[in-house]
Scaffold this motif. Sequence first.
Motif, short mmCIF file in Angstrom:
data_model
loop_
_atom_site.label_atom_id
_atom_site.label_comp_id
_atom_site.label_asym_id
_atom_site.label_seq_id
_atom_site.Cartn_x
_atom_site.Cartn_y
_atom_site.Cartn_z
N PRO A 1 30.24 38.90 51.34
CA PRO A 1 29.52 39.80 52.24
C PRO A 1 28.07 39.37 52.40
O PRO A 1 27.42 38.95 51.43
N SER A 2 27.55 39.46 53.61
CA SER A 2 26.21 38.93 53.90
C SER A 2 25.10 39.65 53.16
O SER A 2 24.03 39.08 52.94
N ASP A 3 25.33 40.92 52.78
CA ASP A 3 24.27 41.69 52.12
C ASP A 3 24.47 41.76 50.61
O ASP A 3 23.90 42.61 49.93
N CYS A 4 25.27 40.86 50.05
CA CYS A 4 25.56 40.87 48.62
C CYS A 4 25.34 39.48 48.05
O CYS A 4 25.94 38.51 48.52
N GLU A 5 24.49 39.37 47.04
CA GLU A 5 24.18 38.07 46.44
C GLU A 5 25.24 37.71 45.39
O GLU A 5 25.06 37.93 44.21
N ALA A 6 26.34 37.14 45.86
CA ALA A 6 27.40 36.70 44.97
C ALA A 6 27.57 35.20 45.08
O ALA A 6 27.31 34.60 46.13
N ALA A 7 28.00 34.59 43.97
CA ALA A 7 28.23 33.14 43.99
C ALA A 7 29.45 32.79 44.80
O ALA A 7 29.49 31.75 45.47
N SER A 8 30.48 33.64 44.73
CA SER A 8 31.70 33.41 45.48
C SER A 8 32.48 34.70 45.59
O SER A 8 32.20 35.67 44.87
N ALA A 9 33.46 34.72 46.48
CA ALA A 9 34.31 35.88 46.67
C ALA A 9 35.77 35.43 46.71
O ALA A 9 36.08 34.33 47.19
N TRP A 10 36.63 36.27 46.18
CA TRP A 10 38.06 36.00 46.14
C TRP A 10 38.80 37.28 46.53
O TRP A 10 38.29 38.39 46.28
N SER A 11 39.96 37.15 47.13
CA SER A 11 40.70 38.34 47.55
C SER A 11 42.18 38.21 47.24
O SER A 11 42.73 37.09 47.18
N ARG A 12 42.81 39.35 47.05
CA ARG A 12 44.26 39.44 46.91
C ARG A 12 44.66 40.83 47.37
O ARG A 12 44.30 41.82 46.74
N GLY A 13 45.38 40.90 48.47
CA GLY A 13 45.79 42.20 49.02
C GLY A 13 44.58 43.04 49.37
O GLY A 13 43.68 42.59 50.09
N ASN A 14 44.54 44.27 48.84
CA ASN A 14 43.42 45.17 49.15
C ASN A 14 42.29 45.04 48.13
O ASN A 14 41.41 45.90 48.07
N ARG A 15 42.31 43.97 47.34
CA ARG A 15 41.29 43.78 46.31
C ARG A 15 40.37 42.62 46.66
O ARG A 15 40.83 41.54 47.03
N LEU A 16 39.07 42.86 46.53
CA LEU A 16 38.06 41.83 46.72
C LEU A 16 37.35 41.64 45.38
O LEU A 16 36.93 42.62 44.76
N LEU A 17 37.22 40.40 44.93
CA LEU A 17 36.52 40.10 43.69
C LEU A 17 35.27 39.30 44.01
O LEU A 17 35.35 38.27 44.68
#
Length: 410
Positions: free
Chosen positions: A279-295
Amino acid sequence: MPGRLLVLSNGHGEDLIALRVIQALKQRVPALAISVLPMVGEGSAYAGAEAAGLLQRIGPRQVLPSGGFSNQSLRGLLSDLGAGVLALSWGQWRLVRRWGRSGDPVLAVGDLLPLLLAWAGGGPYGFLGTPKSDYTWASGPGSAGLAALYHRLKGSEWDPWEWALMARRRCRLVAMRDRLTARGLRRHGVPALAPGNPMMDGLLKGPPPVSLRSYRRVLLLGGSRMPEALGNLRGLLKSVAMGRSPEPLVLLAATGSRPSPEDWSPLLADLGYEPAQVPSDCEAASAWSRGNRLLLLGPGCFAQWAAWAELALAAAGTATEQTVGLGIPALSLPGPGPQFKRGFAERQSRLLGGAVRVCSTPLDLAERMELLLKEPQLRAQLGAIGAQRMGPAGGSEALAALIERRLLKA
C-alpha cells in the motif's frame, strides 16, 4: 563526572531495555563514555546507536545455539558448552574485572548473570532487574505449581543469593519493573525502587494508514532468535489459515533484523502466499497475499505498527509485553523452543494477568482469534489489564536520573 559507564545485558530484550536507558542518559550527560557488553549474541540492538556515536560495543560476543536459554534444558546447556560458552564467559569476566579496577561504575541489566558479573568486577554497580516479577506467582491465570509455593515462601521471585548481591554496599541502585516486585525485595532488606518500565518507551501511538482501515488488523510476533523464529511464525500462520471469517485480514509482521526478508520468502511461498503490492501509505519492505489475507513485512517497524493492531498473535518475549502494554491483547502458541516453550508462555500469561492467552493448538488459536475480533469489549477488558501490568511510558527518563545521581556522582 562525566566519566565512563559499562552496561551489561544478557539477551535481546535486555539489550533493547538498556538501549532506551542509555539514550535517555546521554540526553542528560552527553559527554559520558558508555561501553556495552552484550553477554548473549552480537548485541545487534545496539548497532544503530553505536553508528551514531552514543556507545561502543566491547568484549567477546558469540551467538550461542540455545539463544541464551541454556538454563531451560539439558540439551541447550550441552550445545552451549560445545560451542564454547565457558571460554566466552571467562573472557567477559576478565573484561569486567579489568573495568572494576578502574573504579568506574557498571550497570547490569537482566537477571542473575549480569548482576553476578557486575559484583565480581569489584567496583560500584547498579542493577535493573528486568525479567522477574512477583505477578507471575501472586496472581493468575493458571497456577505456577511448586514454583509459586517456593516464591510465596520467600515472598519474592528473586532468590536469596540475588538479594545478597543487590544489598551489597557497592550496589548503588536496584530498580525493578513493577512496584509489587520492588516491595517484595524491600521486605528482605534490598532498597529496590520501581521508577517505571522502560519497555514502554519509544512506542508510537497513532491511527493506522487509510489503506488498512478496511482490514481487521493483527500483529504477528515470532521472536528474533533464529531458526526458532521461523518455526514460530510457521505455526502462527498455519493457525490463521484455519480461520473461517470472510473479513479481510492484514497481518502486520513487524520484525527486527531477523528474520530477514530473505528468510521470510521461502516460508511464505511454502504456505501459499504470493508477492503483492505494498500500500502506498504504508512503509513496508514487502507485501504478500493469500485469499482475503494481506501480510506486510516491516523490519524495524514494530514501534509504529504495534499501535495499529486490534490483536496480536505472539511467540515472542519483550515485543509481546510491549504490545500488551499498549492495551492490545494477544494470543500465544508455544513451540519446541529453546525460548518460547509452554512453560515460558504460561509464565508470560501470568505476568500479564491473562492479557496474553496461551493456546493449546493452532485450531484453538484460530477460534480464539475470531472470537476476540468479534468482541471489542473483551479486547478492551484484557488490554486494560495488560496496560496496568506493564505501566506507563517514561521509565527510561526516571532511571537515567537515578543512574546519574547514584552511580555517576556517587
